[in-house]
Design an enzyme around this catalytic site. Structure first.
Site, PDB file in Angstrom:
ATOM      1  N   ASP A  13       1.036  -1.186  -0.233  1.00 37.94           N
ATOM      2  CA  ASP A  13      -0.540   0.538  -0.439  1.00 37.94           C
ATOM      3  C   ASP A  13       0.640   1.187   0.072  1.00 37.94           C
ATOM      4  OD1 ASP A  13      -2.796   1.561   1.514  1.00 37.94           O
ATOM      5  OD2 ASP A  13      -2.573   1.730   0.218  1.00 37.94           O
ATOM      6  N   LYS A  63       2.998   3.495  -5.659  1.00 37.09           N
ATOM      7  CA  LYS A  63       2.587   2.039  -6.251  1.00 37.09           C
ATOM      8  C   LYS A  63       3.689   2.209  -7.711  1.00 37.09           C
ATOM      9  CE  LYS A  63      -0.535   3.260  -4.076  1.00 37.09           C
ATOM     10  NZ  LYS A  63      -1.069   2.644  -2.352  1.00 37.09           N
ATOM     11  N   ASP A  73      -3.109  -2.896  -2.449  1.00 39.96           N
ATOM     12  CA  ASP A  73      -4.077  -2.051  -2.698  1.00 39.96           C
ATOM     13  C   ASP A  73      -3.982  -1.428  -3.964  1.00 39.96           C
ATOM     14  OD1 ASP A  73      -5.280   0.916  -0.793  1.00 39.96           O
ATOM     15  OD2 ASP A  73      -6.112  -0.577  -1.434  1.00 39.96           O
ATOM     16  N   ASN A  74      -5.221  -0.286  -4.034  1.00 41.07           N
ATOM     17  CA  ASN A  74      -4.919   0.645  -5.794  1.00 41.07           C
ATOM     18  C   ASN A  74      -4.061   0.289  -6.798  1.00 41.07           C
ATOM     19  OD1 ASN A  74      -3.626   2.017  -2.674  1.00 41.07           O
ATOM     20  ND2 ASN A  74      -5.745   3.154  -3.292  1.00 41.07           N
ATOM     21  N   GLU A  86     -11.516   4.142  -1.786  1.00 46.65           N
ATOM     22  CA  GLU A  86     -11.513   4.872  -0.051  1.00 46.65           C
ATOM     23  C   GLU A  86     -12.374   6.061   0.025  1.00 46.65           C
ATOM     24  OE1 GLU A  86      -8.760   3.461  -0.705  1.00 46.65           O
ATOM     25  OE2 GLU A  86      -6.992   4.925   0.049  1.00 46.65           O
TER      26      GLU A  86
HETATM   27  O1  LIG Z   1      -0.510   6.686  -3.353  1.00 45.29           O
HETATM   28  C1  LIG Z   1      -0.876   6.438  -2.547  1.00 45.29           C
HETATM   29  N1  LIG Z   1      -0.546   5.359  -0.735  1.00 45.29           N
HETATM   30  C2  LIG Z   1       0.573   5.509  -1.213  1.00 45.29           C
HETATM   31  C3  LIG Z   1       2.206   6.937  -0.400  1.00 45.29           C
HETATM   32  C4  LIG Z   1       1.767   8.154  -1.025  1.00 45.29           C
HETATM   33  C5  LIG Z   1       2.608   9.341  -0.737  1.00 45.29           C
HETATM   34  C6  LIG Z   1       2.704   9.383   0.362  1.00 45.29           C
HETATM   35  C7  LIG Z   1       3.452   7.839   0.927  1.00 45.29           C
HETATM   36  C8  LIG Z   1       4.422   7.390   2.282  1.00 45.29           C
HETATM   37  N2  LIG Z   1       5.107   6.304   2.361  1.00 45.29           N
HETATM   38  C9  LIG Z   1       5.704   5.721   1.999  1.00 45.29           C
HETATM   39  C10 LIG Z   1       6.298   5.949   1.094  1.00 45.29           C
HETATM   40  C11 LIG Z   1       7.323   4.610   0.358  1.00 45.29           C
HETATM   41  C12 LIG Z   1       7.659   3.726   0.797  1.00 45.29           C
HETATM   42  N3  LIG Z   1       8.091   2.305   0.513  1.00 45.29           N
HETATM   43  N4  LIG Z   1       8.389   1.360   1.214  1.00 45.29           N
HETATM   44  C13 LIG Z   1       7.708   2.563   2.351  1.00 45.29           C
HETATM   45  C14 LIG Z   1       7.177   3.262   2.031  1.00 45.29           C
HETATM   46  C15 LIG Z   1       6.189   4.341   2.276  1.00 45.29           C
HETATM   47  C16 LIG Z   1       3.302   6.392   0.487  1.00 45.29           C
HETATM   48  C17 LIG Z   1      -2.209   6.143  -2.407  1.00 45.29           C
HETATM   49  C18 LIG Z   1      -2.686   7.289  -3.076  1.00 45.29           C
HETATM   50  C19 LIG Z   1      -4.150   6.815  -3.360  1.00 45.29           C
HETATM   51  C20 LIG Z   1      -5.074   7.928  -4.051  1.00 45.29           C
HETATM   52  C21 LIG Z   1      -5.168   9.414  -3.421  1.00 45.29           C
HETATM   53  C22 LIG Z   1      -5.404  10.273  -4.641  1.00 45.29           C
HETATM   54  C23 LIG Z   1      -6.474  10.364  -5.298  1.00 45.29           C
HETATM   55  F1  LIG Z   1      -7.403  11.111  -5.846  1.00 45.29           F
HETATM   56  C24 LIG Z   1      -7.169   8.889  -5.375  1.00 45.29           C
HETATM   57  C25 LIG Z   1      -6.055   7.860  -4.598  1.00 45.29           C
HETATM   58  C26 LIG Z   1      -5.488   6.319  -2.585  1.00 45.29           C
HETATM   59  C27 LIG Z   1      -4.889   4.775  -1.815  1.00 45.29           C
HETATM   60  O2  LIG Z   1      -5.211   3.579  -0.924  1.00 45.29           O
HETATM   61  C28 LIG Z   1      -3.146   5.123  -2.031  1.00 45.29           C
HETATM   62  O3  LIG Z   1      -2.432   3.852  -1.020  1.00 45.29           O
HETATM   63 MG   LIG Z   2      -3.733   2.005  -0.668  1.00 50.58          MG
END
Ligand SMILES: O=C(NCc1cccc(CNc2ccc3[nH]ncc3c2)c1)c1cc(-c2ccc(F)cc2)cc(O)c1O
Ligand SMILES: [Mg+2]
Length: 214
Positions: free
Chosen positions: A141, A144, A169-170, A199
């Site tokens: 998650d 992506k 997810d996603n 979500e």
């Molecule tokens: O992008 C997403 N999630 C990932 C994410 C995103 C930002 C920061 C992090 C920082 N955390 C991180 C990073 C790199 C990493 N490497 N190892 C661990 C680790 C941890 C993680 C996401 C976006 C949407 C979404 C947004 C907008 C929209 F319009 C529609 C849908 C919905 C989701 O359910 C999503 O999951």
């Molecule tokens: Mg997600």
């Protein structure tokens, strides 16, 4: 200075959820996201799919990539048997701080280790640093565009065994097309798509469950 969305989410949990009650933490976050501010938690609809897969696998070792505020971490940890090894990776230190407090509010801090860092750096360290042989269940998650390189990294590091389950997810929104193409066409995986919605919205999204065949 202005608070962040994760900080406002934490406040909502501390105000509305009962300490030591994971269900109330989950409900408080879902309420916050439906009535106050959208946030990228897996949510209640996809969260139920996550619950059913975790229950079915009943894993002894779990890895989550992308803790964010700890919503899915709480969903997973509340279902695990005692003694299960659960690690969750989060790149953003501010998210780590909020997630640890939300997980603690649920009373699940002893069930999971929140590790700050990125999957690319930490996956190769799993064996030596955390005493992991293989993972029974992995929830993807995080970024992506990291899903595909990271599943290849799991293979290269020998972290998968016959029957290991990966749930992503996603896979529709924002999407992980290269990952989907890989797991659906590789003879080493048996893949299944679970349709749902992004979500807290009516937009199409879904999760992909892939079983490693060895
Ligand atoms: O992008 C997403 N999630 C990932 C994410 C995103 C930002 C920061 C992090 C920082 N955390 C991180 C990073 C790199 C990493 N490497 N190892 C661990 C680790 C941890 C993680 C996401 C976006 C949407 C979404 C947004 C907008 C929209 F319009 C529609 C849908 C919905 C989701 O359910 C999503 O999951
Ligand atoms: Mg997600």
């Amino acid at each position: 200075t202005r608070s962040t969305r994760p900080q406002r989410m934490l406040k909502a949990v501390q105000k509305n959820a009962t300490k030591g009650n994971p269900e109330s933490v989950i409900s408080a976050i879902d309420y916050f996201c439906k009535h106050s501010e959208w946030a990228m938690n897996v949510g209640d609809e996809k969260g139920s799919i996550l619950d059913s897969v975790v229950t079915e696998v009943n894993p002894s070792t779990v890895l989550e990539l992308g803790t964010y505020c700890g919503y899915s971490t709480v969903r997973i940890a509340r279902l695990l048997s005692p003694g299960t090894k659960f690690i969750t990776l989060e790149f953003n230190p501010a998210n780590v701080t909020v997630a640890r407090q939300i997980i603690a509010h649920a009373g699940l801090q002893d069930k999971v280790t929140v590790v700050e860092g990125s999957s690319g750096d930490l996956i190769p360290q799993m064996k030596e640093r955390f005493g992991i042989t293989t993972f029974d269940f992995i929830f993807l998650d995080h970024w992506k565009d990291r899903y595909l390189p990271d599943i290849k990294l799991f293979e290269e590091c020998g972290l998968l065994r016959k029957g290991s389950v990966l749930l992503a997810d996603n896979v529709i929104c924002p999407g992980a097309p290269e990952y989907l193409e890989y797991v659906r066409n590789s003879p080493r995986y048996e893949s299944r798509y679970y349709p749902a919605h992004l979500e807290y919205t009516t937009l199409e999204d879904g999760m992909e469950k892939s079983v490693f065949l060895g």
